[in-house]
Design a protein around this motif. Structure first.
Motif, PDB file in Angstrom:
ATOM      1  N   UNK A  69       0.846  -1.182   0.000  1.00  0.00           N
ATOM      2  CA  UNK A  69       0.000   0.000   0.000  1.00  0.00           C
ATOM      3  C   UNK A  69       0.884   1.235   0.000  1.00  0.00           C
ATOM      4  N   UNK A  70       0.589   2.135  -0.880  1.00  0.00           N
ATOM      5  CA  UNK A  70       1.379   3.355  -0.953  1.00  0.00           C
ATOM      6  C   UNK A  70       0.696   4.503  -0.227  1.00  0.00           C
ATOM      7  N   UNK A  71      -0.486   4.850  -0.698  1.00  0.00           N
ATOM      8  CA  UNK A  71      -1.181   5.986  -0.102  1.00  0.00           C
ATOM      9  C   UNK A  71      -1.759   5.597   1.248  1.00  0.00           C
ATOM     10  N   UNK A  72      -1.909   6.607   2.107  1.00  0.00           N
ATOM     11  CA  UNK A  72      -2.534   6.379   3.402  1.00  0.00           C
ATOM     12  C   UNK A  72      -3.984   5.986   3.179  1.00  0.00           C
ATOM     13  N   UNK A  73      -4.533   5.157   4.044  1.00  0.00           N
ATOM     14  CA  UNK A  73      -5.908   4.685   3.893  1.00  0.00           C
ATOM     15  C   UNK A  73      -6.916   5.808   3.977  1.00  0.00           C
ATOM     16  N   UNK A  74      -7.940   5.725   3.145  1.00  0.00           N
ATOM     17  CA  UNK A  74      -9.070   6.644   3.206  1.00  0.00           C
ATOM     18  C   UNK A  74      -8.720   8.074   2.868  1.00  0.00           C
ATOM     19  N   UNK A  75      -9.700   8.941   3.043  1.00  0.00           N
ATOM     20  CA  UNK A  75      -9.469  10.358   2.811  1.00  0.00           C
ATOM     21  C   UNK A  75      -8.671  10.925   3.972  1.00  0.00           C
ATOM     22  N   UNK A  76      -7.715  11.729   3.653  1.00  0.00           N
ATOM     23  CA  UNK A  76      -6.857  12.301   4.678  1.00  0.00           C
ATOM     24  C   UNK A  76      -7.254  13.748   4.915  1.00  0.00           C
ATOM     25  N   UNK A  77      -7.569  14.057   6.149  1.00  0.00           N
ATOM     26  CA  UNK A  77      -7.904  15.413   6.529  1.00  0.00           C
ATOM     27  C   UNK A  77      -6.641  16.056   7.072  1.00  0.00           C
ATOM     28  N   UNK A  78      -6.052  16.940   6.304  1.00  0.00           N
ATOM     29  CA  UNK A  78      -4.785  17.554   6.705  1.00  0.00           C
ATOM     30  C   UNK A  78      -4.921  18.384   7.983  1.00  0.00           C
ATOM     31  N   UNK A  79      -6.131  18.718   8.381  1.00  0.00           N
ATOM     32  CA  UNK A  79      -6.334  19.499   9.596  1.00  0.00           C
ATOM     33  C   UNK A  79      -6.503  18.599  10.819  1.00  0.00           C
ATOM     34  N   UNK A  80      -6.360  17.292  10.653  1.00  0.00           N
ATOM     35  CA  UNK A  80      -6.555  16.358  11.754  1.00  0.00           C
ATOM     36  C   UNK A  80      -5.422  16.473  12.772  1.00  0.00           C
ATOM     37  N   UNK A  81      -5.494  15.639  13.789  1.00  0.00           N
ATOM     38  CA  UNK A  81      -4.510  15.641  14.874  1.00  0.00           C
ATOM     39  C   UNK A  81      -3.137  15.149  14.414  1.00  0.00           C
ATOM     40  N   UNK A  82      -3.095  14.384  13.344  1.00  0.00           N
ATOM     41  CA  UNK A  82      -1.849  13.831  12.823  1.00  0.00           C
ATOM     42  C   UNK A  82      -0.925  14.946  12.338  1.00  0.00           C
ATOM     43  N   UNK A  83       0.372  14.765  12.549  1.00  0.00           N
ATOM     44  CA  UNK A  83       1.372  15.695  12.045  1.00  0.00           C
ATOM     45  C   UNK A  83       1.889  15.179  10.718  1.00  0.00           C
ATOM     46  N   UNK A  84       1.883  16.053   9.707  1.00  0.00           N
ATOM     47  CA  UNK A  84       2.355  15.683   8.374  1.00  0.00           C
ATOM     48  C   UNK A  84       3.635  16.434   8.052  1.00  0.00           C
ATOM     49  N   UNK A  85       4.539  15.744   7.376  1.00  0.00           N
ATOM     50  CA  UNK A  85       5.821  16.324   7.003  1.00  0.00           C
ATOM     51  C   UNK A  85       5.911  16.462   5.489  1.00  0.00           C
ATOM     52  N   UNK A  86       6.658  17.457   5.050  1.00  0.00           N
ATOM     53  CA  UNK A  86       6.918  17.649   3.628  1.00  0.00           C
ATOM     54  C   UNK A  86       7.996  16.667   3.179  1.00  0.00           C
ATOM     55  N   UNK A  87       8.248  16.659   1.887  1.00  0.00           N
ATOM     56  CA  UNK A  87       9.312  15.804   1.356  1.00  0.00           C
ATOM     57  C   UNK A  87      10.656  16.182   1.963  1.00  0.00           C
ATOM     58  N   UNK A  88      10.924  17.465   2.064  1.00  0.00           N
ATOM     59  CA  UNK A  88      12.196  17.929   2.641  1.00  0.00           C
ATOM     60  C   UNK A  88      12.323  17.506   4.101  1.00  0.00           C
ATOM     61  N   UNK A  89      11.263  17.685   4.877  1.00  0.00           N
ATOM     62  CA  UNK A  89      11.292  17.306   6.290  1.00  0.00           C
ATOM     63  C   UNK A  89      11.451  15.794   6.445  1.00  0.00           C
ATOM     64  N   UNK A  90      10.766  15.057   5.581  1.00  0.00           N
ATOM     65  CA  UNK A  90      10.860  13.603   5.617  1.00  0.00           C
ATOM     66  C   UNK A  90      12.271  13.148   5.297  1.00  0.00           C
ATOM     67  N   UNK A  91      12.893  13.766   4.309  1.00  0.00           N
ATOM     68  CA  UNK A  91      14.276  13.431   3.960  1.00  0.00           C
ATOM     69  C   UNK A  91      15.200  13.661   5.154  1.00  0.00           C
ATOM     70  N   UNK A  92      14.979  14.750   5.873  1.00  0.00           N
ATOM     71  CA  UNK A  92      15.808  15.055   7.044  1.00  0.00           C
ATOM     72  C   UNK A  92      15.606  14.006   8.144  1.00  0.00           C
ATOM     73  N   UNK A  93      14.360  13.614   8.375  1.00  0.00           N
ATOM     74  CA  UNK A  93      14.065  12.620   9.408  1.00  0.00           C
ATOM     75  C   UNK A  93      14.706  11.274   9.054  1.00  0.00           C
ATOM     76  N   UNK A  94      14.618  10.899   7.783  1.00  0.00           N
ATOM     77  CA  UNK A  94      15.160   9.608   7.349  1.00  0.00           C
ATOM     78  C   UNK A  94      16.652   9.660   7.030  1.00  0.00           C
TER      79      UNK A  94
END
Length: 66
Positions: free
Chosen positions: A1-26
């Motif tokens: 599975x690539x995409x996250x399940x279901x519709x994603x509400x970007x305003x939800x409690x979950x924290x989302x990272x950009x590609x740049x931030x993700x690259x830094x974390x990884x």
């Protein structure tokens, strides 16, 4: 599975990272993150044409739980 399940509400409690931030974390390049997306290695969401990565999913990926 690539995409996250279901519709994603970007305003939800979950924290989302950009590609740049993700690259830094990884500790990889942005190009590598895009390759991970292309090869379905990490889950993502793509609202408004940009890739975003759920922080909780990245932590699971780092801990080899995905």
């Amino acid at each position: 599975m690539c995409k996250l399940n279901g519709k994603t509400n970007m305003a939800s409690e979950e924290t989302y990272l950009t590609t740049r931030q993700t690259a830094a974390v990884l500790n990889v390049s942005e190009k590598t993150v895009r390759r991970y997306v292309r090869d379905c290695i990490i889950p993502f969401t793509k609202p408004r044409g940009r890739y975003y990565f759920a922080k909780s999913q990245l932590i699971a990926f780092i801990n080899n739980e995905l």
